[in-house]
Write an enzyme that holds these catalytic residues in place. Sequence first.
Site, mmCIF file in Angstrom:
data_model
loop_
_atom_site.group_PDB
_atom_site.id
_atom_site.type_symbol
_atom_site.label_atom_id
_atom_site.label_comp_id
_atom_site.label_asym_id
_atom_site.label_seq_id
_atom_site.Cartn_x
_atom_site.Cartn_y
_atom_site.Cartn_z
ATOM 1 N N ASP A 1 0.858 -1.178 0.000
ATOM 2 C CA ASP A 1 0.000 0.000 0.000
ATOM 3 C C ASP A 1 0.897 1.232 0.000
ATOM 4 O O ASP A 1 1.859 1.302 0.765
ATOM 5 C CB ASP A 1 -0.889 0.000 1.245
ATOM 6 C CG ASP A 1 -1.917 1.108 1.209
ATOM 7 O OD1 ASP A 1 -2.885 0.992 0.446
ATOM 8 O OD2 ASP A 1 -1.751 2.088 1.955
ATOM 9 N N ASN B 1 -2.606 12.557 -3.395
ATOM 10 C CA ASN B 1 -3.495 12.933 -4.499
ATOM 11 C C ASN B 1 -4.187 14.262 -4.231
ATOM 12 O O ASN B 1 -4.329 15.090 -5.128
ATOM 13 C CB ASN B 1 -4.562 11.856 -4.710
ATOM 14 C CG ASN B 1 -4.297 11.002 -5.920
ATOM 15 O OD1 ASN B 1 -3.479 11.316 -6.766
ATOM 16 N ND2 ASN B 1 -5.002 9.894 -5.997
ATOM 17 N N ASP C 1 -1.152 9.680 -10.505
ATOM 18 C CA ASP C 1 -1.021 8.652 -11.538
ATOM 19 C C ASP C 1 0.446 8.415 -11.888
ATOM 20 O O ASP C 1 0.894 7.273 -12.021
ATOM 21 C CB ASP C 1 -1.790 9.053 -12.800
ATOM 22 C CG ASP C 1 -3.301 8.981 -12.624
ATOM 23 O OD1 ASP C 1 -3.779 8.474 -11.580
ATOM 24 O OD2 ASP C 1 -4.008 9.440 -13.542
ATOM 25 N N GLU D 1 -4.407 2.305 -4.745
ATOM 26 C CA GLU D 1 -2.961 2.370 -4.511
ATOM 27 C C GLU D 1 -2.441 1.101 -3.848
ATOM 28 O O GLU D 1 -1.347 1.079 -3.309
ATOM 29 C CB GLU D 1 -2.611 3.604 -3.666
ATOM 30 C CG GLU D 1 -3.023 3.534 -2.229
ATOM 31 C CD GLU D 1 -4.484 3.907 -1.956
ATOM 32 O OE1 GLU D 1 -4.835 3.955 -0.779
ATOM 33 O OE2 GLU D 1 -5.256 4.124 -2.890
#
Length: 174
Positions: free
Chosen positions: A43, A51, A60, A87
Site C-alpha cells: 500500500d 493525491n 497517476d 494504490e
Amino acid sequence: MEQLALQDSLTGLANRRQFDNAPRDEFSRAMRTENPLALVMIDVDCFKQYNDIYGHPAGDECLRRISEVIKASKNRPGDLATRYGGEELAVLLPDTNLAGAIAVAEKIRVAIYNLHIEYPQGPAGVVTISAGVDAFVPVRDGNIPFELVQAADKALYAAKSSGRNRVCSNANLH
C-alpha cells in the site's frame, strides 16, 4: 485483446481480474509440488493525501513509477505483479518461502524510498510504501487461496499501524 483485458492500463501491471485467478492456479500447483506460495501486499503510504495535495495526474505518475519498481522486482517468470486496487499492489511469488518474500518486499520498499518522490507531508518526506507478507505450503483440504490474501493483508495493516514505510510478515504477529 486478452492481454489488454488482464492488464491495468495505468500501471502496466496485471489487473485485479488476473490476480483473482492466479492464486487459485498457483495454490493448486503449490499443493501438488509441496512448494511454498508467498504473497506481498503493498500500500502506498498516505496516498489519498498525496493525491489531494498534488492532484490526480501527479498521483497517476507516482503509481506508474512505483509500478516500474515492482515490475523490476520480479525475479522469475511465474512471479505476478498486480494492481490490487487503487494504490494497493500485490506480488504473488510461487516457490518462495517467507524469508524470500520478505527479502523481495524489503527490496521493493527500499527501491521506492530511493525514488525520492518528494512528499514533505508524508511520514518520511518522500513517497513510501508499507508491505505485508505471508507464505506457506498449501495443504489439501487444509487451506484455501483466500487465506494467503487475508494473512498478507493483516500483515500489511500491522505495517501501517506500526509507523508505515516498513515490511511486516504474518510471523511477526504471533
